[in-house]
Design a protein around this motif. Sequence first.
Motif, PDB file in Angstrom:
ATOM      1  N   MET A 175       0.114  46.551  58.056  1.00  0.00           N
ATOM      2  CA  MET A 175       1.192  47.528  58.026  1.00  0.00           C
ATOM      3  C   MET A 175       1.139  48.355  56.740  1.00  0.00           C
ATOM      4  O   MET A 175       1.380  49.562  56.766  1.00  0.00           O
ATOM      5  CB  MET A 175       2.534  46.822  58.188  1.00  0.00           C
ATOM      6  N   ASN A 176       0.792  47.721  55.626  1.00  0.00           N
ATOM      7  CA  ASN A 176       0.683  48.450  54.357  1.00  0.00           C
ATOM      8  C   ASN A 176      -0.433  49.492  54.395  1.00  0.00           C
ATOM      9  O   ASN A 176      -0.303  50.568  53.820  1.00  0.00           O
ATOM     10  CB  ASN A 176       0.501  47.486  53.188  1.00  0.00           C
ATOM     11  N   VAL A 177      -1.523  49.175  55.082  1.00  0.00           N
ATOM     12  CA  VAL A 177      -2.618  50.148  55.225  1.00  0.00           C
ATOM     13  C   VAL A 177      -2.121  51.379  55.974  1.00  0.00           C
ATOM     14  O   VAL A 177      -2.383  52.515  55.566  1.00  0.00           O
ATOM     15  CB  VAL A 177      -3.830  49.508  55.952  1.00  0.00           C
ATOM     16  N   VAL A 178      -1.391  51.172  57.047  1.00  0.00           N
ATOM     17  CA  VAL A 178      -0.884  52.298  57.832  1.00  0.00           C
ATOM     18  C   VAL A 178       0.140  53.094  57.019  1.00  0.00           C
ATOM     19  O   VAL A 178       0.115  54.330  57.016  1.00  0.00           O
ATOM     20  CB  VAL A 178      -0.289  51.812  59.170  1.00  0.00           C
ATOM     21  N   HIS A 199       7.765  52.524  51.437  1.00  0.00           N
ATOM     22  CA  HIS A 199       6.444  52.751  50.849  1.00  0.00           C
ATOM     23  C   HIS A 199       5.485  51.602  51.099  1.00  0.00           C
ATOM     24  O   HIS A 199       4.286  51.825  51.253  1.00  0.00           O
ATOM     25  CB  HIS A 199       6.563  53.026  49.341  1.00  0.00           C
ATOM     26  N   ARG A 200       6.007  50.379  51.089  1.00  0.00           N
ATOM     27  CA  ARG A 200       5.139  49.240  51.368  1.00  0.00           C
ATOM     28  C   ARG A 200       5.977  48.017  51.638  1.00  0.00           C
ATOM     29  O   ARG A 200       7.185  48.031  51.452  1.00  0.00           O
ATOM     30  CB  ARG A 200       4.148  49.003  50.243  1.00  0.00           C
ATOM     31  N   LEU A 201       5.301  46.946  52.069  1.00  0.00           N
ATOM     32  CA  LEU A 201       5.945  45.665  52.334  1.00  0.00           C
ATOM     33  C   LEU A 201       5.459  44.636  51.332  1.00  0.00           C
ATOM     34  O   LEU A 201       4.345  44.747  50.808  1.00  0.00           O
ATOM     35  CB  LEU A 201       5.610  45.179  53.741  1.00  0.00           C
ATOM     36  N   ARG A 202       6.289  43.625  51.106  1.00  0.00           N
ATOM     37  CA  ARG A 202       5.909  42.523  50.225  1.00  0.00           C
ATOM     38  C   ARG A 202       6.370  41.212  50.864  1.00  0.00           C
ATOM     39  O   ARG A 202       7.517  41.106  51.293  1.00  0.00           O
ATOM     40  CB  ARG A 202       6.567  42.687  48.858  1.00  0.00           C
TER      41      ARG A 202
END
Length: 104
Positions: free
Chosen positions: A21-24, A49-52
Amino acid sequence: MTDHAMALTSHTTELRQVAEMNVVLARGDRVTADSLGVRNEVPADAVLHRLRAVGPPSYPYIYGIFVRGADGADGARPVLVELHTAQLRALCDRLHLRGQIWGT
């Protein structure tokens, strides 16, 4: 399979999904807080912006990092919001990802 092995497998699967998902998201797909239903925790127009992933292998918590404005250009600081199963599924739909498994 032992409970420990099952927990590690589940964590590995979730980490792989988070990475995908972070790549997308890094490609520029714009997902707002409003579109995921987290508008009560951050402004509706804040952008994911991103996931953690954080926490124990048996039950990691997934957080979204939201920023208001274009890459935080308005000086807003990133806000971490815990994402739940329904929100993760909605995010997968918005990112056109298939085969993601959440809440099993």
